[in-house]
Write a protein that holds these residues in place. Structure first.
Motif, PDB file in Angstrom:
ATOM      1  N   ILE A   1       0.974  12.274 -21.383  1.00  0.00           N
ATOM      2  CA  ILE A   1       1.482  12.720 -20.090  1.00  0.00           C
ATOM      3  C   ILE A   1       2.983  12.460 -20.047  1.00  0.00           C
ATOM      4  O   ILE A   1       3.435  11.343 -20.325  1.00  0.00           O
ATOM      5  N   ALA A   2       3.752  13.482 -19.716  1.00  0.00           N
ATOM      6  CA  ALA A   2       5.213  13.330 -19.654  1.00  0.00           C
ATOM      7  C   ALA A   2       5.597  12.513 -18.422  1.00  0.00           C
ATOM      8  O   ALA A   2       4.851  12.413 -17.445  1.00  0.00           O
ATOM      9  N   ASP A   3       6.804  11.909 -18.483  1.00  0.00           N
ATOM     10  CA  ASP A   3       7.305  11.127 -17.353  1.00  0.00           C
ATOM     11  C   ASP A   3       7.305  11.973 -16.086  1.00  0.00           C
ATOM     12  O   ASP A   3       7.680  13.165 -16.104  1.00  0.00           O
ATOM     13  N   THR A   4       6.896  11.366 -14.986  1.00  0.00           N
ATOM     14  CA  THR A   4       6.872  12.078 -13.716  1.00  0.00           C
ATOM     15  C   THR A   4       7.126  11.081 -12.594  1.00  0.00           C
ATOM     16  O   THR A   4       7.333   9.887 -12.834  1.00  0.00           O
ATOM     17  N   ARG A   5       7.110  11.549 -11.368  1.00  0.00           N
ATOM     18  CA  ARG A   5       7.371  10.688 -10.221  1.00  0.00           C
ATOM     19  C   ARG A   5       6.398  11.043  -9.095  1.00  0.00           C
ATOM     20  O   ARG A   5       6.287  12.212  -8.703  1.00  0.00           O
ATOM     21  N   ALA A   6       5.715  10.034  -8.576  1.00  0.00           N
ATOM     22  CA  ALA A   6       4.802  10.213  -7.452  1.00  0.00           C
ATOM     23  C   ALA A   6       5.528   9.812  -6.165  1.00  0.00           C
ATOM     24  O   ALA A   6       6.020   8.687  -6.047  1.00  0.00           O
ATOM     25  N   GLU A   7       5.604  10.745  -5.222  1.00  0.00           N
ATOM     26  CA  GLU A   7       6.287  10.497  -3.950  1.00  0.00           C
ATOM     27  C   GLU A   7       5.239  10.376  -2.840  1.00  0.00           C
ATOM     28  O   GLU A   7       4.373  11.251  -2.688  1.00  0.00           O
ATOM     29  N   PHE A   8       5.324   9.291  -2.056  1.00  0.00           N
ATOM     30  CA  PHE A   8       4.421   9.062  -0.938  1.00  0.00           C
ATOM     31  C   PHE A   8       5.228   9.066   0.356  1.00  0.00           C
ATOM     32  O   PHE A   8       6.296   8.450   0.429  1.00  0.00           O
ATOM     33  N   THR A   9       4.723   9.738   1.375  1.00  0.00           N
ATOM     34  CA  THR A   9       5.408   9.765   2.667  1.00  0.00           C
ATOM     35  C   THR A   9       4.427   9.436   3.783  1.00  0.00           C
ATOM     36  O   THR A   9       3.276   9.879   3.776  1.00  0.00           O
ATOM     37  N   HIS A  10       4.909   8.632   4.749  1.00  0.00           N
ATOM     38  CA  HIS A  10       4.171   8.287   5.974  1.00  0.00           C
ATOM     39  C   HIS A  10       2.788   7.696   5.655  1.00  0.00           C
ATOM     40  O   HIS A  10       1.774   8.071   6.241  1.00  0.00           O
ATOM     41  N   ILE A  11       2.758   6.742   4.723  1.00  0.00           N
ATOM     42  CA  ILE A  11       1.525   6.076   4.341  1.00  0.00           C
ATOM     43  C   ILE A  11       1.202   4.969   5.342  1.00  0.00           C
ATOM     44  O   ILE A  11       2.077   4.153   5.683  1.00  0.00           O
ATOM     45  N   ASN A  12      -0.022   4.922   5.805  1.00  0.00           N
ATOM     46  CA  ASN A  12      -0.449   3.928   6.776  1.00  0.00           C
ATOM     47  C   ASN A  12      -0.614   2.572   6.077  1.00  0.00           C
ATOM     48  O   ASN A  12      -1.494   2.409   5.237  1.00  0.00           O
ATOM     49  N   LEU A  13       0.243   1.611   6.436  1.00  0.00           N
ATOM     50  CA  LEU A  13       0.196   0.300   5.793  1.00  0.00           C
ATOM     51  C   LEU A  13      -1.147  -0.388   5.999  1.00  0.00           C
ATOM     52  O   LEU A  13      -1.670  -1.050   5.087  1.00  0.00           O
ATOM     53  N   ASN A  14      -1.728  -0.222   7.171  1.00  0.00           N
ATOM     54  CA  ASN A  14      -3.021  -0.846   7.446  1.00  0.00           C
ATOM     55  C   ASN A  14      -4.093  -0.350   6.489  1.00  0.00           C
ATOM     56  O   ASN A  14      -4.915  -1.125   5.985  1.00  0.00           O
TER      57      ASN A  14
END
Length: 409
Positions: free
Chosen positions: A261-274
């Motif tokens: 698997i080539a290098d990539t980036r996972a972006e997360f937005t507005h994740i509920n901390l709870n």
């Protein structure tokens, strides 16, 4: 053309200076060297066949069909055809391909015995999920070892040109597919692929999946992506998006080639901390608020890594860590019993051998301590969690991953 045996029953009639025959028969151990084709048995039936110019209507069914194209041997299927032949050369008709332990697909055939040019059309037809695996094996496409197709219907249509090379254009539409890989499962998946074969295989089209339940207990919903396959061992998924922990996950691209698997980036937005803390199951810890995160992912020979991942709160929130024996002896831990943060940020690194380090910065106060005097925490958490990605996506068992590492050492 050679055959190891022949059985024939026919009548022959002279009509208008022609000789016409009706009958049936079988050829055994048929071999067509010029076409690299053979069959254990070919059943024949003919009607109003002019024996002088070999024109008329025929029926053919093969048993144990085998052919070689571009050095690849194709077998595991037979033909059942009704067709017309003209001057012993041109053929056109229709029938079906009968796959061993698989479906039957309707076909239309137009070809020339002398030029060895054939056009095979596959009208639209449906295949159940349980038959897809067998069909792919015959097409020399191996599914991942533990992948099982559970439900769904595959609609297939296309055109194949057989000459000195094989050229094909196919359309595959999947509806309501469900599949599993070990302890992970995907449900209600749809896709629409256009495939082309001309020296190299290429496949592209959209995929959408309503629910993905990962082995580690994480659920993704409304996953979508664009798949592109440029050769048998290389695929790219573009614009991957899904809902996770009440927020969103996005990867611009995910490339798999030559087993890596080539290098990539996972972006997360507005994740509920709870929701994240509930998944982590850290005894005594809960919280509120929302996070954005960015995790660079790389594959090494020993496994996946996260290199300098970052996370930041999108606003104010609360953290509560209640552990009586620990809190009583530490003023900092007392502050964390009811910590109202204005800003939460940090970094995360995870190595392929399971070693991880998380750095957290908290800015805020505890209204129950020192009249809410502002406090800044800089926390560092480290340890070893072997085979994190395998546990989350495949086995669902962190204990199994730890035992595997212990045995290997």
């Amino acid at each position: 053309v050679t055959a190891g045996g022949l059985s024939v029953s026919a009548d022959i009639t002279s009509i208008d200076s022609g000789i016409v025959s009706n009958g049936h028969g079988s050829l055994f151990r048929l071999n067509l060297p010029d076409m690299d084709t053979s069959a254990n048995q070919v059943d024949l039936r003919w009607q109003n066949l002019d024996l002088l110019d070999f024109s008329g209507k025929l029926f053919t069914q093969t048993h144990g069909f085998n052919t070689t194209v571009d050095g690849d041997t194709w077998t595991g299927f037979d033909f059942k055809l009704d067709y017309r032949v003209l001057n012993g050369e041109q053929l056109d008709g229709s029938g079906k391909i009968i796959f061993d332990d698989g479906p039957e697909l309707p076909i239309e055939l137009d070809g020339n015995v002398v030029s060895n040019l054939w056009k095979v059309t596959l009208p639209s037809s449906s295949i159940k999920a349980g038959q897809v695996s067998n069909l792919l094996k015959l097409a020399k496409i191996d599914l991942p070892k533990h992948l099982k197709l559970v439900n769904g219907v595959l609609e297939i249509q296309g055109e194949i040109i057989l000459d000195e090379e094989v050229k094909a254009t196919m359309i595959f539409n999947g509806r309501q597919f469900s599949a599993s890989i070990r302890e992970s499962r995907a449900d209600d998946g749809d896709f629409s692929f256009k495939a082309a074969l001309e020296q190299e295989l290429s496949v592209d089209g959209p995929i959408s999946i309503e629910t993905v339940s990962l082995a580690g207990g994480i659920d993704l919903t409304q996953l979508s992506t664009e798949l592109s396959v440029t050769r048998a061992d290389s695929l790219t998924m573009q614009d991957i998006s899904a809902n996770i922990f009440e927020g969103q996950l996005h990867l611009a691209t995910l490339q798999y080639a030559d087993g890596e698997i080539a290098d990539t980036r996972a972006e997360f937005t507005h994740i509920n901390l709870n929701r994240v803390l509930a998944f982590a199951e850290i005894d005594g810890l809960d919280g509120t608020g929302y996070l954005d995160a960015s995790f660079p992912l790389s594959q090494k020979p020993s496994g996946m890594i996260i290199n300098n991942g970052t996370f930041n709160s999108t606003g104010a929130g609360r953290l509560s860590y209640v552990k009586e024996a620990v809190v009583a002896a530490n003023i900092g831990m007392q502050a964390l019993e009811n910590f109202h943060y204005k800003q939460l940020s940090g970094t995360i690194n995870y190595k392929a051998d399971g070693e991880y380090q998380i750095s957290i910065r908290l800015e805020g106060s505890n209204p129950d301590l020192y009249e809410g005097y502002p406090v800044i925490f800089n926390l560092s958490i480290n340890g070893v969690m072997p085979a994190l990605f395998e546990s989350m996506f495949i086995t669902g068992s962190f204990e199994e991953a730890i035992l595997k590492q212990v045995k290997s050492q």
